[in-house]
Design an enzyme around this catalytic site. Structure first.
Site, PDB file in Angstrom:
ATOM      1  N   GLU A 117      90.627  -7.969  33.358  1.00 46.95           N
ATOM      2  CA  GLU A 117      91.258  -9.198  33.842  1.00 46.95           C
ATOM      3  C   GLU A 117      91.775  -9.020  35.262  1.00 46.95           C
ATOM      4  OE1 GLU A 117      92.900 -10.719  29.466  1.00 46.95           O
ATOM      5  OE2 GLU A 117      94.074  -9.329  30.698  1.00 46.95           O
ATOM      6  N   ASN A 138      94.800  -6.672  31.528  1.00 46.79           N
ATOM      7  CA  ASN A 138      94.083  -5.417  31.348  1.00 46.79           C
ATOM      8  C   ASN A 138      93.232  -5.205  32.604  1.00 46.79           C
ATOM      9  OD1 ASN A 138      91.589  -6.869  31.038  1.00 46.79           O
ATOM     10  ND2 ASN A 138      92.002  -7.100  28.848  1.00 46.79           N
ATOM     11  N   ASP A 164      98.486  -8.089  23.263  1.00 43.09           N
ATOM     12  CA  ASP A 164      99.540  -8.882  22.634  1.00 43.09           C
ATOM     13  C   ASP A 164     100.781  -8.034  22.382  1.00 43.09           C
ATOM     14  OD1 ASP A 164      97.733 -10.986  22.557  1.00 43.09           O
ATOM     15  OD2 ASP A 164      97.176 -10.643  20.464  1.00 43.09           O
TER      16      ASP A 164
END
Length: 328
Positions: free
Chosen positions: A207, A204, A274
């Protein structure tokens, strides 16, 4: 592209064979209502009305894959107590092959959330995040290697809970490269050296910024050159950067796709990463090119962010989201 995706979801998605390796978790939710303050201390009393247990972390990635109908293996560690037993039973009941799981004396990573209405009041974490090394790590790699020939793609789901050490990740990527298997990583932390040589990483924006020399803003013009810098640095094939309400960006060689998110009344990004990596990897494993796989992953993420809490997308929901009739 939409017609091709419809055809793929109906005919090919269930053929994908994917192995997930990483930090499995159990998510527990206590839903209730608050109407008074405790006489024992100045804290609200939550009258619990419902308890919900769901798969989290790498287990949620596997759950998303399992709902697509494909063959799913999971490799990771779980504790020997009640939380570990619950986790294994839930994965098995969803058609996930748990024969690669390793039982240890560490606690199963479990997150308990106490919620009143739609407001989270507290979270309790049970975990040991120390690196898993020695015999448990060797057993994990052994379980991984013997199942590798049975899959088309591998997902490394790193939640920083001890499974995805530098040595373990490097060996997984080496084995995948040697076997010609696709390997996609959901990263954690500010050092991606251990992911060097992976096919794709799916961070994301937070990150992504953690590994950049200078933080960027959430716009197309800044994401693309920063992605190419990281691709070159870690010898990747490409990146899929999830950008919350801005959608996601795929960089793969000369391919550049900025895919916009669908507007939602609710925007809860819990578990969306996820779903993105699960659907993206399943798309690649099933034969889609990276652009089509990223487009499908973005559609699936749009379903998840409209839900509250960790959520896995069903095949029917995915079909409806690509504008396909719910009855096949």
């Amino acid at each position: 592209m939409k017609d091709n995706l419809k055809k793929f979801v109906v005919e090919d998605l269930s053929r994908a064979r994917v192995m997930v390796i990483g930090d499995v978790m159990l998510d527990k939710y206590y839903f209730g209502e608050v109407s008074r303050i405790s006489p024992e201390a100045p804290v609200p009393i939550n009258h619990v009305l419902q308890i919900k247990e769901t798969l989290g972390g790498a287990a949620n990635v596997a759950h998303n894959l399992a709902l697509s109908g494909g063959k799913v293996f999971i490799v990771g560690h779980a504790g020997k107590g009640n939380h570990g037993e619950t986790l294994l039973k839930k994965m098995t009941s969803r058609g996930i092959d748990v024969s690669g799981m390793v039982l240890t004396d560490r606690p199963t990573t479990t997150k308990i959330r106490v919620i009143s209405g739609h407001q989270q009041m507290m979270r309790l974490d049970f975990e040991n995040s120390d690196d898993i090394v020695g015999e448990p790590a060797n057993k994990l790699l052994e379980n991984f290697s013997v199942r590798l020939k049975e899959v088309d793609a591998v997902i490394i789901s790193d939640y920083g809970k001890g499974v995805c050490t530098e040595n373990t990740c490097a060996e997984i990527i080496r084995l995948c490269r040697q076997s010609g298997k696709i390997v996609v990583v959901d990263p954690k932390g500010d050092d991606w050296t251990k992911y060097t040589g992976a096919d794709f990483i799916t961070p994301n924006l937070k990150e992504f910024n953690a590994v950049l020399p200078k933080k960027i803003k959430n716009n197309d013009e800044e994401v693309e050159p920063a992605a190419r810098l990281i691709i070159d640095k870690f010898n990747l094939n490409g990146l899929v950067v999830t950008r919350s309400a801005a959608g996601l960006t795929l960089i793969d060689g000369e391919k550049v796709s900025h895919i916009k998110a669908r507007a939602q009344e609710v925007f809860d990004v819990s578990g969306a990463g996820d779903t993105v990596i699960a659907v993206f990897a399943a798309g690649l494993a099933g034969g889609l090119d990276s652009e089509a796989a990223a487009y499908l992953a973005n559609i699936a993420a749009g379903v998840v962010v409209a839900k509250v809490g960790t959520y896995a997308v069903s095949l029917e929901e995915l079909l409806n989201a690509v504008d396909f009739p719910s009855k096949i």
